[in-house]
Scaffold this active site. Structure first.
Site, PDB file in Angstrom:
ATOM      1  N   ASP A 219     -14.777 -12.861 -24.879  1.00 45.71           N
ATOM      2  CA  ASP A 219     -15.588 -12.789 -23.648  1.00 45.71           C
ATOM      3  C   ASP A 219     -17.055 -13.102 -23.917  1.00 45.71           C
ATOM      4  O   ASP A 219     -17.655 -13.955 -23.255  1.00 45.71           O
ATOM      5  CB  ASP A 219     -15.480 -11.395 -23.001  1.00 45.71           C
ATOM      6  CG  ASP A 219     -14.050 -10.995 -22.760  1.00 45.71           C
ATOM      7  OD1 ASP A 219     -13.196 -11.895 -22.752  1.00 45.71           O
ATOM      8  OD2 ASP A 219     -13.781  -9.790 -22.601  1.00 45.71           O
TER       9      ASP A 219
ATOM     10  N   GLU B 119       4.885 -11.038  -6.246  1.00 47.15           N
ATOM     11  CA  GLU B 119       3.907 -11.066  -7.339  1.00 47.15           C
ATOM     12  C   GLU B 119       4.445 -10.513  -8.652  1.00 47.15           C
ATOM     13  O   GLU B 119       3.876 -10.766  -9.705  1.00 47.15           O
ATOM     14  CB  GLU B 119       2.625 -10.320  -6.921  1.00 47.15           C
ATOM     15  CG  GLU B 119       2.741  -8.806  -6.766  1.00 47.15           C
ATOM     16  CD  GLU B 119       3.249  -8.363  -5.394  1.00 47.15           C
ATOM     17  OE1 GLU B 119       3.946  -9.149  -4.733  1.00 47.15           O
ATOM     18  OE2 GLU B 119       2.979  -7.212  -5.002  1.00 47.15           O
TER      19      GLU B 119
ATOM     20  N   GLY C 283       0.837  -1.201   0.000  1.00 43.35           N
ATOM     21  CA  GLY C 283       0.000   0.000   0.000  1.00 43.35           C
ATOM     22  C   GLY C 283       0.865   1.241   0.000  1.00 43.35           C
ATOM     23  O   GLY C 283       2.062   1.176   0.310  1.00 43.35           O
TER      24      GLY C 283
ATOM     25  N   CYS D 298       4.988  -6.412   1.923  1.00 40.63           N
ATOM     26  CA  CYS D 298       5.421  -5.020   2.013  1.00 40.63           C
ATOM     27  C   CYS D 298       4.586  -4.268   3.072  1.00 40.63           C
ATOM     28  O   CYS D 298       4.711  -4.555   4.253  1.00 40.63           O
ATOM     29  CB  CYS D 298       5.349  -4.380   0.628  1.00 40.63           C
ATOM     30  SG  CYS D 298       6.396  -2.959   0.477  1.00 40.63           S
ATOM     31  N   TYR D 299       3.683  -3.376   2.642  1.00 38.20           N
ATOM     32  CA  TYR D 299       2.860  -2.688   3.642  1.00 38.20           C
ATOM     33  C   TYR D 299       2.097  -3.695   4.511  1.00 38.20           C
ATOM     34  O   TYR D 299       1.938  -3.505   5.724  1.00 38.20           O
ATOM     35  CB  TYR D 299       1.863  -1.748   2.951  1.00 38.20           C
ATOM     36  CG  TYR D 299       0.927  -1.066   3.931  1.00 38.20           C
ATOM     37  CD1 TYR D 299       1.296   0.113   4.563  1.00 38.20           C
ATOM     38  CD2 TYR D 299      -0.315  -1.629   4.248  1.00 38.20           C
ATOM     39  CE1 TYR D 299       0.458   0.718   5.485  1.00 38.20           C
ATOM     40  CE2 TYR D 299      -1.155  -1.034   5.162  1.00 38.20           C
ATOM     41  CZ  TYR D 299      -0.773   0.142   5.773  1.00 38.20           C
ATOM     42  OH  TYR D 299      -1.599   0.731   6.691  1.00 38.20           O
TER      43      TYR D 299
ATOM     44  N   LYS E 101      -8.869 -12.376 -17.833  1.00 46.48           N
ATOM     45  CA  LYS E 101      -8.896 -12.686 -19.275  1.00 46.48           C
ATOM     46  C   LYS E 101      -8.239 -14.036 -19.589  1.00 46.48           C
ATOM     47  O   LYS E 101      -8.761 -14.821 -20.384  1.00 46.48           O
ATOM     48  CB  LYS E 101      -8.157 -11.569 -20.019  1.00 46.48           C
ATOM     49  CG  LYS E 101      -8.278 -11.639 -21.511  1.00 46.48           C
ATOM     50  CD  LYS E 101      -9.422 -10.782 -21.955  1.00 46.48           C
ATOM     51  CE  LYS E 101      -9.626 -10.770 -23.435  1.00 46.48           C
ATOM     52  NZ  LYS E 101     -10.821  -9.976 -23.752  1.00 46.48           N
TER      53      LYS E 101
ATOM     54  N   HIS F 217       8.284  -7.995  -3.140  1.00 40.62           N
ATOM     55  CA  HIS F 217       7.044  -8.287  -3.878  1.00 40.62           C
ATOM     56  C   HIS F 217       7.174  -9.593  -4.673  1.00 40.62           C
ATOM     57  O   HIS F 217       7.738  -9.580  -5.774  1.00 40.62           O
ATOM     58  CB  HIS F 217       6.726  -7.134  -4.834  1.00 40.62           C
ATOM     59  CG  HIS F 217       6.274  -5.905  -4.107  1.00 40.62           C
ATOM     60  ND1 HIS F 217       4.958  -5.675  -3.786  1.00 40.62           N
ATOM     61  CD2 HIS F 217       6.973  -4.867  -3.605  1.00 40.62           C
ATOM     62  CE1 HIS F 217       4.849  -4.530  -3.129  1.00 40.62           C
ATOM     63  NE2 HIS F 217       6.065  -4.014  -2.998  1.00 40.62           N
TER      64      HIS F 217
END
Ligand code: XMP
Length: 554
Positions: A268, A212, A96, A123-124, A410, A210
């Site tokens: 989609d 991710e 954050g 992190c945050y 997606k 991080h």
């Protein structure tokens, strides 16, 4: 006896009894055995990502889903009543933008700890855990941004199973921990962070870096270790499970009712329509509106796919004349978007009215749209473009909405499409905007310009496909500008249009990088376009990323 423990540390909830923290603190200090987590009994296991405002929050959710575990990204202060029905198996607290010691800093609610489920703060999120459980966080003397080497000090920790003892990770933080909460220990360190990874024996972990982002090597393995080894998930979020669950849900929801769905030609709406068709058969009617703004051979292709391959009846409406009439004399981009969106609704309403009583409208809404519209309610966002999605018809149309893809990303939609046996060319089709070629023709849209752009776009697409790059690119297309320039062909002077090539790589269209297409490919496209398309005598390549540019030119 219950008393308030540091209740000022629990954001926006001064009156919350935090006796749990006392219990938890005893466990952490080893004064009482660690309580068993209250595991949910439902079938679908979920990892909850609490969003503290990081730009990477959505990426965390995607990484979890890539491990075939269902995951939802929710605002950090979502109440337990909304979380419990999701059958959580663990929590991930995102990064954050603020500091935990700032007044009003967002902090997790007590159920994160009360549930005794595993927690991983990133992190945050890590700072929030330290702050709430009795450690200390201060502003760092040295900020750490970018790559750094992580050294594992506790190789037996399940979070690190299968990892090398040192690995490059991506840091982006200014705060630092100076004192760990009781019961926590350091599991890994970096040059500037003695507490780069911390953990407690009750399954609460904190990561300073991080995992991710792609720049963290082995980030996926860290997620897998947390999700499977620590949270005990099975990984049952598969396309096949999703399809059977969705079909059941749609059957129950629709009952004897009827559904209408607008097809765009994109993946989609195709996947949404196919799922619904599998559930309710001919009680679904699909409408395909040809606005006259589609690419070459697109209308025939869409109709063939649905009629021949999927044996679905499609109502085809050729509304080219209506759309082009509306667009006469209009060159302002927002005005074009508005007119096309409105005309689309009008045509759809007229067609739907001829079908008799229909209760439901199907839309191919995806999870990023859902997240964005939730956060748009709280964030003051500046409008860049008014998007018109072919499936995005207004709620005022008196239909009940069915959105079978509303929790999918997606790439997951594509996996579901493959499992539904949709043709590959439809599944891997690059995104195409609702307003179509109208926003790729700068200035007024005319039949002549549409023909020129279609011919050029066809060449561009064929060459990109021949080079084997179509799937690697998020989008690749031609833009017909309203610039004209002088050229020479043979012994003649030409005065023709300038065409631009746009090709970008992206994960989600929020940001994009211009693709480094090989020069010989660019040369082939340019040669073919100027030779084969009358009226284009110059080709340029757009080398701008998003931001500051957008992907489409209008
Ligand atoms: P921009 O140009 O905003 O586009 O960077 C981001 C992505 O959205 C697509 N796009 C649209 N899609 N209706 C759509 O369905 C629209 O009105 C629209 N405008 C842009 C664009 O092609 C890119 O993938």
């Amino acid at each position: 006896m219950k008393r308030k423990l540091d209740s000022h540390r629990v954001a926006a909830s001064d009156d919350i009894e935090v006796s749990t923290y006392l219990e938890l603190a005893k466990e952490l200090r080893g004064e009482q055995p660690v309580a068993e987590p209250k595991l949910p009994s439902g079938e679908r296991e979920t990892i909850i990502v609490l969003d503290f405002g990081s730009q990477y929050s959505m990426l965390i959710a995607r990484r979890v889903r890539e491990c075939q575990v269902y995951c939802e990204l929710v605002p950090y202060d979502t109440p337990w009543e909304k979380i419990a029905p999701l059958n959580p198996r663990g929590f991930i607290l995102s990064g954050g933008p603020v500091s935990v010691y700032d007044s009003g800093a967002p902090l997790p609610l007590p159920y994160i700890y009360e549930s005794r489920l595993p927690v991983m703060g990133i992190c945050y999120g890590m700072m929030a855990i330290v702050h709430q459980l009795g450690g200390q966080v201060v502003r760092g003397v040295k900020h750490e941004y970018g790559h750094t080497m992580l050294h594992i000090s506790d190789e037996g920790c399940p979070l690190f199973a299968g990892l090398p003892s040192s690995l490059p990770v991506w840091m982006s933080h200014g705060d630092q921990i100076v004192e760990l909460p009781p019961g926590f220990k350091t599991l890994a360190y970096s040059e500037n962070s003695p507490f780069a990874v911390i953990g407690s024996n009750s399954g609460i972990y904190g990561l300073q870096f991080h995992p991710e982002v792609v720049h963290t090597a082995h980030g996926k393995m860290i997620f897998q270790n947390f999700i499977f080894r620590i949270c005990g998930c099975q990984g049952n979020w598969t396309p096949a499970n999703f399809i059977s669950e969705s079909i059941d849900k749609i059957k129950k929801r629709v009952g004897e009712g009827r559904v209408v769905c607008a097809l765009s030609g994109g993946v989609d709406s195709a996947v949404a329509a196919t799922l619904i068709y599998r559930a309710i058969g001919n009680k679904l009617t699909c409408i395909f509106i040809n606005s006259g703004l589609l690419r070459r051979h697109e209308p025939e292709r869409v109709l063939n796919t649905f009629k021949r391959n999927l044996k679905m009846d499609v109502v085809y409406v050729d509304a080219t004349d209506r759309f082009l009439e509306r667009l006469k004399g209009v060159s302002e981009p927002e005005e074009k978007r508005r007119l096309i969106g409105n005309e689309f609704i009008r045509v759809f309403e007229e067609e739907a009215a001829t079908l008799g009583k229909i209760e439901f409208l199907a839309q191919g809404t995806l999870y990023p749209d859902v997240i964005e519209s939730t956060s748009a309610e709280t964030k003051a966002a500046v409008k860049i473009k008014s998007h018109h999605n072919v499936g995005g018809l207004p709620a005022k149309m008196n239909f009940t909405l069915i959105e079978p893809l509303r929790y999918l990303f997606k790439d997951e939609v594509r996996q579901v499409g493959l499992a539904l046996n949709l043709p590959e060319e439809m599944i891997w089709r690059q995104p195409f905007p609702g307003p179509g070629l109208a926003i790729r023709i700068i200035g007024e849209v005319t039949r002549e310009k549409l023909e020129i752009l279609r011919a050029a776009d066809w060449i561009l697409m064929s060459e990109i496909k021949k080079a084997g790059l179509y799937r690697q690119l998020w989008q690749s297309f031609a833009i017909l500008t309203d610039v004209r320039s002088v050229g020479v062909m043979g012994d003649y002077r030409t005065y023709g249009y300038l065409m631009a090539i746009r090709a970008v790589t992206s994960e989600d269209a929020m940001t994009a990088d211009w693709a480094r297409l090989p020069h010989d490919l660019l040369a082939r496209i340019s040669d073919r376009v100027v030779n084969e398309v009358p009226n284009i005598n110059r080709v340029v390549y757009d080398i701008t990323s998003k931001p500051p540019a957008t992907i489409e030119w209008e």
